[in-house]
Scaffold this active site. Structure first.
Site, PDB file in Angstrom:
ATOM      1  N   ASP A 147       0.827  -1.191   0.000  1.00  0.00           N
ATOM      2  CA  ASP A 147       0.000   0.000   0.000  1.00  0.00           C
ATOM      3  C   ASP A 147       0.870   1.254   0.000  1.00  0.00           C
ATOM      4  O   ASP A 147       1.950   1.287   0.609  1.00  0.00           O
ATOM      5  CB  ASP A 147      -0.895  -0.018   1.248  1.00  0.00           C
ATOM      6  CG  ASP A 147      -1.780   1.193   1.351  1.00  0.00           C
ATOM      7  OD1 ASP A 147      -2.675   1.332   0.509  1.00  0.00           O
ATOM      8  OD2 ASP A 147      -1.566   2.001   2.279  1.00  0.00           O
ATOM      9  N   GLU A 191       1.712  -0.271  -4.819  1.00  0.00           N
ATOM     10  CA  GLU A 191       0.695   0.669  -5.284  1.00  0.00           C
ATOM     11  C   GLU A 191       1.362   2.007  -5.568  1.00  0.00           C
ATOM     12  O   GLU A 191       1.863   2.666  -4.655  1.00  0.00           O
ATOM     13  CB  GLU A 191      -0.396   0.856  -4.225  1.00  0.00           C
ATOM     14  CG  GLU A 191      -1.469   1.851  -4.666  1.00  0.00           C
ATOM     15  CD  GLU A 191      -2.242   2.445  -3.513  1.00  0.00           C
ATOM     16  OE1 GLU A 191      -3.388   2.873  -3.748  1.00  0.00           O
ATOM     17  OE2 GLU A 191      -1.718   2.504  -2.391  1.00  0.00           O
TER      18      GLU A 191
END
Length: 611
Positions: A314, A348
């Site tokens: 993330d 990401e």
């Protein structure tokens, strides 16, 4: 191929359908839940390019154990985080429910599960009247245990074992950039502090460039000795931890306020993109040697304890490159030592230009990143706001990634997700009056582009049941089980489906055909990509996937009328078979094949090199 098999199936298409089924079984194993060393060995040796990833939020997928809906907490929703009527709170999905539904996911053709973070979260955050819960998993306090809303460590182990027994990998969504919002600043009790730049608030001064001298001798060279001089964290703001939360985080070193940047909320550019709090979440000082070593040990322990197969990272773009340059090789080495040679790591990087994405593979040394550039090109193409040349431009940039075009085959591709919204919504945003049949065809075409195009396809849970949603973020995170949330219950659906988890749903069946074709043909997973044709207005995109054994031609029609087209192919690709759709049996001329494409349709045609 034996005459008897050809006689039983009757047609070339029937024969190939049988071969698809056999290839799928060979790729992931049989449907038996009896795991053994051979099954696990084959799974771990399977390259990342071969996967089809199914991404889900455990809270929104299946509720196997209602007793954990409140996470073991007592009180109202602001304590437990549980309110199944509110899209911003926990709804009850858990690991036990996911384990019960593995065969449903496998039947779709998925070979890997990507779970939104399962670690223990701060249940509820936000100022009075604006509270929401951590059902999504990104407000972590304890990185060493499973959030009790989702279950227990033993239930997670059971999930991993059950997935492995079915030939399916398990990827964890991990967070390094930040933790839950625990740290406060005395200068702004409402926790709305603006970012304070290092040029104005250097770490060697308190109160600005002309303020009190602190942290004497610190220069920021990254060494252990240098960071030992960084003894005071109050150079920008005066951080503190409220009573009752001083030991809330684990591992214990995460409770040290001096291991965070403490500069206020990110302004989303410049240094603040790395050092600012992500919408109030505590921004970890990832350049600190203790943090680097701590996160390596923490996440390596999840690999070694549970045998997981990959990490989605993330907010990877908000962490300094030096962290990844240390973290990635260390994690890959620990995975190899644990018997997992193809551990899949992808970050990401929320950006839509290939150059921006590729920089994080070149500089940060991330092995792969989520292909947001492909997503945006697919979105615009299937919505009809761009021609297929938009996708071709993304493909033509593949050499910019570290490792070149071959590395681009490992980029996870997707049509929509939990942040930007579902592909159905993104199509409807451009075409709100679209007819049901056309919406189904466009959504199916979007999935065909990610499954049969280039990269590792990611299917966002619920898309296969025709979910659309009303927008981004929580508006795209519907319940797979019967929902109590009014804004989810009134969503427009794509195609037909008889209840939740329906393998007969229109999109489920269409996607399953695509994934089976991908499993049957290694070129669709690992073959070199050549763009044969790409119209500038809605029309034809033709891609060849090549290896030493032959050519697989994938042709998409993004127009609303049928097309007759000639497509360039390899000169020795003379005889063709149909994998999906009606392909001609022979090329029209050396190096040219003539095709008939249905409106908003696609073909997959196979030519094997002569022996």
């Amino acid at each position: 191929m034996s005459k008897s098999l050809r006689d039983r199936k009757g047609t070339r298409a029937g024969v190939l359908a049988t071969l698809v089924a056999l290839a799928w079984a060979g790729l992931v194993g049989t449907s038996s839940a009896q795991s053994g060393p051979d099954t696990l060995r084959a799974l771990r040796e399977r390259p990342a390019e071969d996967e089809v990833i199914y991404f889900l939020l455990p809270d929104r997928f299946a509720n196997g154990n209602p007793s954990n809906d409140r996470g073991g907490l007592s009180g109202d929703r602001l304590v437990t985080g549980y309110d199944p009527t509110d899209p911003g709170f926990f709804h009850g999905g858990d690991l036990a429910g996911l384990t019960d539904r593995l065969d449903y996911i496998r039947g779709l053709g998925a070979t890997a599960l990507w779970l939104a973070p399962i670690f223990q979260n701060k249940p509820v955050q936000g100022p009075p009247g604006q509270e929401s819960a951590a059902y999504h998993g990104y407000w972590i306090t304890d990185f060493t245990r499973v959030d009790r809303h989702f279950g227990t460590e033993s239930e997670f182990r059971a999930l991993v074992d059950a997935a492995h027994a079915r030939g399916m990998k398990v990827y964890l969504d991990i967070v390094i950039n930040h933790t839950a919002d625990v740290i406060r600043y005395r200068e702004c009790p409402a926790n709305d502090c603006a970012y304070r730049w290092a040029r104005d608030y250097p770490v060697q001064r308190r109160g600005g460039v002309s303020g009190e001298a602190i942290n004497a001798g610190f220069v920021g060279d990254g060494s252990v000795e240098d960071f030992a001089r960084l003894t005071r964290p109050d150079y920008a703001y005066s951080p503190y931890v409220p009573a009752g939360e001083t030991d809330i985080k684990a591992p214990a070193w995460l409770n040290e306020v001096g291991l965070y940047h403490n500069r206020g909320n990110s302004a989303w550019y410049g240094e603040s993109a790395l050092d600012g709090d992500f919408a109030g979440l505590d921004d970890v000082m990832t350049e600190h040697p203790r943090v680097i070593a701590g996160f390596i040990e923490l996440y390596a322990s999840w690999i070694e304890t549970y045998g997981i197969d990959g990490f989605r990272i993330d907010t990877a773009k908000h962490v300094n490159p030096e962290f990844w340059q240390a973290f990635v090789p260390a994690i890959l080495e620990r995975a190899r030592a644990a018997g997992i040679p193809n551990f899949h790591i992808f970050g990401e990087v929320y950006g839509f230009e290939p150059g921006e994405l590729a920089r994080h593979t070149q500089v940060d040394t991330l092995p792969s990143v989520l292909d947001f550039a492909w997503q945006r090109a697919v979105q615009e193409t299937v919505a009809g706001t761009a021609g297929p040349d938009r996708i071709a431009r993304v493909l033509n940039a593949d050499p910019v990634y570290a490792g070149g075009a071959a590395a681009a085959l490992r980029l996870p591709t997707f049509a929509g997700n939990h942040d930007m919204g579902r592909i159905g919504h993104l199509i409807l945003r451009e075409r709100p009056a679209i007819a049901d049949a056309e919406l189904l065809d466009r959504a199916a075409l979007a999935h065909a582009l990610i499954v049969l195009g280039r990269g590792v396809p990611v299917i966002y849970y619920g898309d296969e049941q025709g979910f659309t949603g009303d927008g981004d973020d929580r508006r795209s995170r519907q319940d797979m089980f019967e929902t109590q949330t009014p804004s989810y219950a009134d969503d427009r659906r794509i195609g037909t489906a008889s209840g939740p988890f329906d393998p007969g749903a229109d999109l489920y069946r269409r996607i399953a055909v695509m994934t089976a074709a991908r499993a049957a043909d290694a070129r669709l997973r690992r073959g070199r990509v050549v763009v044969r044709s790409a119209d500038q207005t809605p029309g034809v995109l033709a891609l060849s996937r090549l290896d030493s054994r032959g050519e697989t031609l994938v042709v998409f029609n993004t127009a609303t009328e049928a097309r007759e087209v000639n497509v360039s192919v390899e000169a020795d690709s003379a005889a063709w078979q149909s994998l999906i759709g009606a392909c001609p049996s022979r090329s029209t001329a050396p190096g040219v094949v003539s095709l008939s494409l249905p409106a908003l349709g696609y073909l997959v045609c196979v030519s094997e090199s002569p022996a």
